[in-house]
Design a protein around this motif. Structure first.
Motif, PDB file in Angstrom:
ATOM      1  N   LEU A 105     -56.314 -15.035 106.573  1.00  0.00           N
ATOM      2  CA  LEU A 105     -57.220 -15.144 105.424  1.00  0.00           C
ATOM      3  C   LEU A 105     -56.984 -16.456 104.685  1.00  0.00           C
ATOM      4  O   LEU A 105     -57.936 -17.076 104.190  1.00  0.00           O
ATOM      5  CB  LEU A 105     -57.020 -13.954 104.482  1.00  0.00           C
ATOM      6  N   ALA A 106     -55.732 -16.881 104.606  1.00  0.00           N
ATOM      7  CA  ALA A 106     -55.443 -18.181 103.994  1.00  0.00           C
ATOM      8  C   ALA A 106     -56.092 -19.302 104.792  1.00  0.00           C
ATOM      9  O   ALA A 106     -56.544 -20.304 104.231  1.00  0.00           O
ATOM     10  CB  ALA A 106     -53.936 -18.402 103.903  1.00  0.00           C
ATOM     11  N   GLY A 107     -56.158 -19.136 106.118  1.00  0.00           N
ATOM     12  CA  GLY A 107     -56.838 -20.122 106.951  1.00  0.00           C
ATOM     13  C   GLY A 107     -58.311 -20.240 106.598  1.00  0.00           C
ATOM     14  O   GLY A 107     -58.875 -21.347 106.599  1.00  0.00           O
ATOM     15  N   VAL A 108     -58.950 -19.109 106.289  1.00  0.00           N
ATOM     16  CA  VAL A 108     -60.352 -19.140 105.849  1.00  0.00           C
ATOM     17  C   VAL A 108     -60.473 -19.934 104.558  1.00  0.00           C
ATOM     18  O   VAL A 108     -61.385 -20.757 104.388  1.00  0.00           O
ATOM     19  CB  VAL A 108     -60.887 -17.707 105.660  1.00  0.00           C
ATOM     20  N   PHE A 109     -59.544 -19.712 103.627  1.00  0.00           N
ATOM     21  CA  PHE A 109     -59.560 -20.443 102.352  1.00  0.00           C
ATOM     22  C   PHE A 109     -59.404 -21.944 102.598  1.00  0.00           C
ATOM     23  O   PHE A 109     -60.080 -22.761 101.957  1.00  0.00           O
ATOM     24  CB  PHE A 109     -58.440 -19.930 101.449  1.00  0.00           C
ATOM     25  N   ILE A 110     -58.531 -22.315 103.526  1.00  0.00           N
ATOM     26  CA  ILE A 110     -58.326 -23.729 103.838  1.00  0.00           C
ATOM     27  C   ILE A 110     -59.622 -24.354 104.344  1.00  0.00           C
ATOM     28  O   ILE A 110     -59.990 -25.476 103.965  1.00  0.00           O
ATOM     29  CB  ILE A 110     -57.196 -23.889 104.868  1.00  0.00           C
ATOM     30  N   VAL A 111     -60.327 -23.636 105.220  1.00  0.00           N
ATOM     31  CA  VAL A 111     -61.600 -24.142 105.737  1.00  0.00           C
ATOM     32  C   VAL A 111     -62.588 -24.361 104.593  1.00  0.00           C
ATOM     33  O   VAL A 111     -63.309 -25.368 104.545  1.00  0.00           O
ATOM     34  CB  VAL A 111     -62.176 -23.171 106.788  1.00  0.00           C
ATOM     35  N   LEU A 112     -62.641 -23.434 103.638  1.00  0.00           N
ATOM     36  CA  LEU A 112     -63.545 -23.575 102.496  1.00  0.00           C
ATOM     37  C   LEU A 112     -63.153 -24.778 101.626  1.00  0.00           C
ATOM     38  O   LEU A 112     -64.031 -25.487 101.120  1.00  0.00           O
ATOM     39  CB  LEU A 112     -63.535 -22.297 101.653  1.00  0.00           C
ATOM     40  N   VAL A 113     -61.854 -25.008 101.465  1.00  0.00           N
ATOM     41  CA  VAL A 113     -61.400 -26.158 100.681  1.00  0.00           C
ATOM     42  C   VAL A 113     -61.806 -27.465 101.371  1.00  0.00           C
ATOM     43  O   VAL A 113     -62.259 -28.416 100.718  1.00  0.00           O
ATOM     44  CB  VAL A 113     -59.873 -26.107 100.480  1.00  0.00           C
ATOM     45  N   ILE A 114     -61.653 -27.521 102.704  1.00  0.00           N
ATOM     46  CA  ILE A 114     -62.065 -28.711 103.443  1.00  0.00           C
ATOM     47  C   ILE A 114     -63.564 -28.956 103.253  1.00  0.00           C
ATOM     48  O   ILE A 114     -64.016 -30.091 103.028  1.00  0.00           O
ATOM     49  CB  ILE A 114     -61.733 -28.571 104.941  1.00  0.00           C
ATOM     50  N   ARG A 159     -46.632 -30.564 109.946  1.00  0.00           N
ATOM     51  CA  ARG A 159     -47.313 -29.271 109.887  1.00  0.00           C
ATOM     52  C   ARG A 159     -47.755 -28.793 111.275  1.00  0.00           C
ATOM     53  O   ARG A 159     -47.597 -27.616 111.612  1.00  0.00           O
ATOM     54  CB  ARG A 159     -48.538 -29.365 108.975  1.00  0.00           C
ATOM     55  N   ILE A 160     -48.330 -29.689 112.059  1.00  0.00           N
ATOM     56  CA  ILE A 160     -48.815 -29.277 113.385  1.00  0.00           C
ATOM     57  C   ILE A 160     -47.645 -28.864 114.271  1.00  0.00           C
ATOM     58  O   ILE A 160     -47.714 -27.858 114.988  1.00  0.00           O
ATOM     59  CB  ILE A 160     -49.627 -30.414 114.034  1.00  0.00           C
ATOM     60  N   THR A 161     -46.552 -29.614 114.226  1.00  0.00           N
ATOM     61  CA  THR A 161     -45.382 -29.288 115.042  1.00  0.00           C
ATOM     62  C   THR A 161     -44.816 -27.925 114.668  1.00  0.00           C
ATOM     63  O   THR A 161     -44.566 -27.079 115.528  1.00  0.00           O
ATOM     64  CB  THR A 161     -44.299 -30.367 114.887  1.00  0.00           C
ATOM     65  N   VAL A 162     -44.627 -27.702 113.366  1.00  0.00           N
ATOM     66  CA  VAL A 162     -44.079 -26.414 112.916  1.00  0.00           C
ATOM     67  C   VAL A 162     -45.073 -25.289 113.180  1.00  0.00           C
ATOM     68  O   VAL A 162     -44.694 -24.202 113.628  1.00  0.00           O
ATOM     69  CB  VAL A 162     -43.716 -26.482 111.416  1.00  0.00           C
ATOM     70  N   GLY A 163     -46.359 -25.542 112.914  1.00  0.00           N
ATOM     71  CA  GLY A 163     -47.369 -24.514 113.116  1.00  0.00           C
ATOM     72  C   GLY A 163     -47.433 -24.052 114.557  1.00  0.00           C
ATOM     73  O   GLY A 163     -47.524 -22.850 114.840  1.00  0.00           O
ATOM     74  N   ARG A 164     -47.356 -24.986 115.502  1.00  0.00           N
ATOM     75  CA  ARG A 164     -47.395 -24.606 116.917  1.00  0.00           C
ATOM     76  C   ARG A 164     -46.102 -23.924 117.341  1.00  0.00           C
ATOM     77  O   ARG A 164     -46.109 -23.027 118.188  1.00  0.00           O
ATOM     78  CB  ARG A 164     -47.664 -25.838 117.773  1.00  0.00           C
ATOM     79  N   ARG A 165     -44.994 -24.340 116.745  1.00  0.00           N
ATOM     80  CA  ARG A 165     -43.723 -23.722 117.112  1.00  0.00           C
ATOM     81  C   ARG A 165     -43.647 -22.271 116.648  1.00  0.00           C
ATOM     82  O   ARG A 165     -43.137 -21.411 117.368  1.00  0.00           O
ATOM     83  CB  ARG A 165     -42.563 -24.523 116.519  1.00  0.00           C
ATOM     84  N   ILE A 166     -44.167 -21.973 115.469  1.00  0.00           N
ATOM     85  CA  ILE A 166     -44.086 -20.598 114.971  1.00  0.00           C
ATOM     86  C   ILE A 166     -45.361 -19.815 115.242  1.00  0.00           C
ATOM     87  O   ILE A 166     -45.439 -18.626 114.925  1.00  0.00           O
ATOM     88  CB  ILE A 166     -43.780 -20.574 113.455  1.00  0.00           C
ATOM     89  N   GLY A 167     -46.400 -20.462 115.831  1.00  0.00           N
ATOM     90  CA  GLY A 167     -47.629 -19.748 116.180  1.00  0.00           C
ATOM     91  C   GLY A 167     -48.583 -19.531 115.030  1.00  0.00           C
ATOM     92  O   GLY A 167     -49.347 -18.566 115.029  1.00  0.00           O
ATOM     93  N   SER A 168     -48.571 -20.413 114.021  1.00  0.00           N
ATOM     94  CA  SER A 168     -49.440 -20.262 112.855  1.00  0.00           C
ATOM     95  C   SER A 168     -50.690 -21.130 112.996  1.00  0.00           C
ATOM     96  O   SER A 168     -50.623 -22.350 112.872  1.00  0.00           O
ATOM     97  CB  SER A 168     -48.683 -20.648 111.576  1.00  0.00           C
ATOM     98  N   ALA A 169     -51.842 -20.482 113.239  1.00  0.00           N
ATOM     99  CA  ALA A 169     -53.098 -21.223 113.349  1.00  0.00           C
ATOM    100  C   ALA A 169     -53.480 -21.859 112.015  1.00  0.00           C
ATOM    101  O   ALA A 169     -54.047 -22.952 111.973  1.00  0.00           O
ATOM    102  CB  ALA A 169     -54.218 -20.299 113.826  1.00  0.00           C
ATOM    103  N   ALA A 170     -53.181 -21.160 110.914  1.00  0.00           N
ATOM    104  CA  ALA A 170     -53.522 -21.696 109.598  1.00  0.00           C
ATOM    105  C   ALA A 170     -52.740 -22.978 109.309  1.00  0.00           C
ATOM    106  O   ALA A 170     -53.291 -23.942 108.764  1.00  0.00           O
ATOM    107  CB  ALA A 170     -53.244 -20.648 108.514  1.00  0.00           C
ATOM    108  N   LEU A 171     -51.465 -23.001 109.676  1.00  0.00           N
ATOM    109  CA  LEU A 171     -50.657 -24.193 109.424  1.00  0.00           C
ATOM    110  C   LEU A 171     -51.100 -25.346 110.331  1.00  0.00           C
ATOM    111  O   LEU A 171     -51.118 -26.503 109.910  1.00  0.00           O
ATOM    112  CB  LEU A 171     -49.178 -23.874 109.647  1.00  0.00           C
ATOM    113  N   VAL A 172     -51.497 -25.038 111.570  1.00  0.00           N
ATOM    114  CA  VAL A 172     -52.034 -26.076 112.461  1.00  0.00           C
ATOM    115  C   VAL A 172     -53.331 -26.640 111.881  1.00  0.00           C
ATOM    116  O   VAL A 172     -53.561 -27.856 111.883  1.00  0.00           O
ATOM    117  CB  VAL A 172     -52.271 -25.513 113.880  1.00  0.00           C
ATOM    118  N   ALA A 173     -54.201 -25.745 111.385  1.00  0.00           N
ATOM    119  CA  ALA A 173     -55.452 -26.198 110.772  1.00  0.00           C
ATOM    120  C   ALA A 173     -55.171 -27.097 109.574  1.00  0.00           C
ATOM    121  O   ALA A 173     -55.847 -28.112 109.364  1.00  0.00           O
ATOM    122  CB  ALA A 173     -56.291 -24.997 110.342  1.00  0.00           C
TER     123      ALA A 173
END
Length: 335
Positions: A105-114, A159-173
């Motif tokens: 859901l936070a990923g959705v918010f990030i998309v709206l902010v962008i 962010r992308i490195t950590v996001g991919r390492r822990i599997g967080s799509a929101a952090l990768v976005a």
């Protein structure tokens, strides 16, 4: 397993030491994500503050658009951090899978902010085209663009490195968002160079180019979040999971396999076929082995449900018929 073992469902809980390891891994992933957020928030905050000061006395609309984007990118750390914190809560009777979806859901918010930053940057650029103004303090604007690029690229890689390492799509976005901010900062450098050459239109035109760049990162980030919300997984993960199951001694087939992300954790559901002559205990041992090997073969897997079918009756399609036969036998016994 005898004829009465057709519908054995093994809702596996990992062995005690494995369970502790998985909880520790999940908590560590959340802590690592939080650390990435706050470090990047500090870096982007300093970058945006420096750019805002230069915007105030230079009047550059391109730099203003870049600053707005950097501020928006920094602020996305707040809801994502809250999501990581919520996702660490234990599952309840109402939320049996836990609270990992808060991250999505936070990923959705990030998309709206962008999207909002794209609208704002485009608005200011069009306004400057209709009402041209002279850009001043060009060396400072040039320097601000370089600082913005360096700060954003550093944050994006982290962010992308950590996001991919822990599997967080929101952090990768969020990391993709920061990377585009870096390129828009380089566009500010172009705007300053154009203004120095006497091209008064360079600043608003670069501002519009920044808007287009934000739109492209919006598309990529939205696709990442959409895939996660729709339970898409990398087909390679499915291949790895299936290979791990088929390598288990006693598993004759894997007719059903499902993987889904909940936050930055994977969950698996699998159906395996074993010999119909096995005892209940033997079938249970194979299911436990299958779950254990899934945990080793699939990264960031936090749990698995393994359903065992005897050879000759594989798949969910047989369960209704088997249930009716069993009820019929029981009714005859009771009569």
């Amino acid at each position: 397993m005898g004829n009465h073992g057709h519908g054995l469902r093994h809702a596996l809980t990992p062995h005690s030491h494995d369970s502790a390891d998985k909880v520790d891994d999940a908590l560590e992933a959340s802590r690592e994500g939080m650390r990435a957020l706050w470090i990047s928030l500090a870096v982007l905050g300093v970058t945006a503050a420096a750019q805002a000061a230069i915007v105030a006395f230079s009047g550059s609309v391109a730099l203003l658009g870049d600053t707005l984007h950097n501020v928006a990118d920094a602020l996305t750390a707040v809801p994502l951090g809250i999501a990581f914190w919520i996702g660490r809560r234990a599952a309840t009777r109402a939320y049996t899978y836990g609270f990992g979806r808060a991250e999505d859901l936070a990923g959705v918010f990030i998309v709206l902010v962008i999207a909002g930053s794209a609208v704002a940057a485009g608005w200011f650029a069009v306004d400057r085209l209709l009402d041209p103004r002279t850009m001043t303090h060009l060396p400072w604007v040039f320097a601000a663009g370089l600082v913005g690029f360096a700060g954003n690229e550093l944050v994006a890689r982290y962010r992308i490195t950590v996001g991919r390492r822990i599997g967080s799509a929101a952090l990768v976005a969020d990391g993709l968002h920061a990377r585009t901010d870096g390129f828009t900062s380089l566009a500010v450098v172009l705007a300053a160079g154009g203004a120095w050459l006497g091209w008064g239109w360079a600043d608003p035109v670069v501002g519009l180019a920044i808007t287009v760049a934000i739109a492209f990162v919006l598309k990529d980030a939205a696709r990442e979040v959409y895939h996660r919300l729709m339970d898409r997984v990398d087909p390679e993960l499915v291949d790895r999971a299936e290979a791990a199951l088929r390598a288990v001694p006693g598993v004759r087939d894997v007719p059903v396999l499902r993987l889904r992300w909940i936050g930055h954790r994977l969950h698996a559901e699998a159906g395996i076929v074993v010999d119909s002559g096995l005892s209940l205990v033997a079938a249970h041992e194979i299911a436990a082995d299958a779950e254990h090997r899934l945990g080793h073969g699939v990264p960031r897997l936090s749990g698995a449900i393994v359903h065992v079918d005897p050879a000759g009756h594989p798949g969910d399609s047989c369960h209704g018929e088997l249930s009716h036969h069993r009820r019929h036998r029981l009714d005859k016994v009771e009569a």
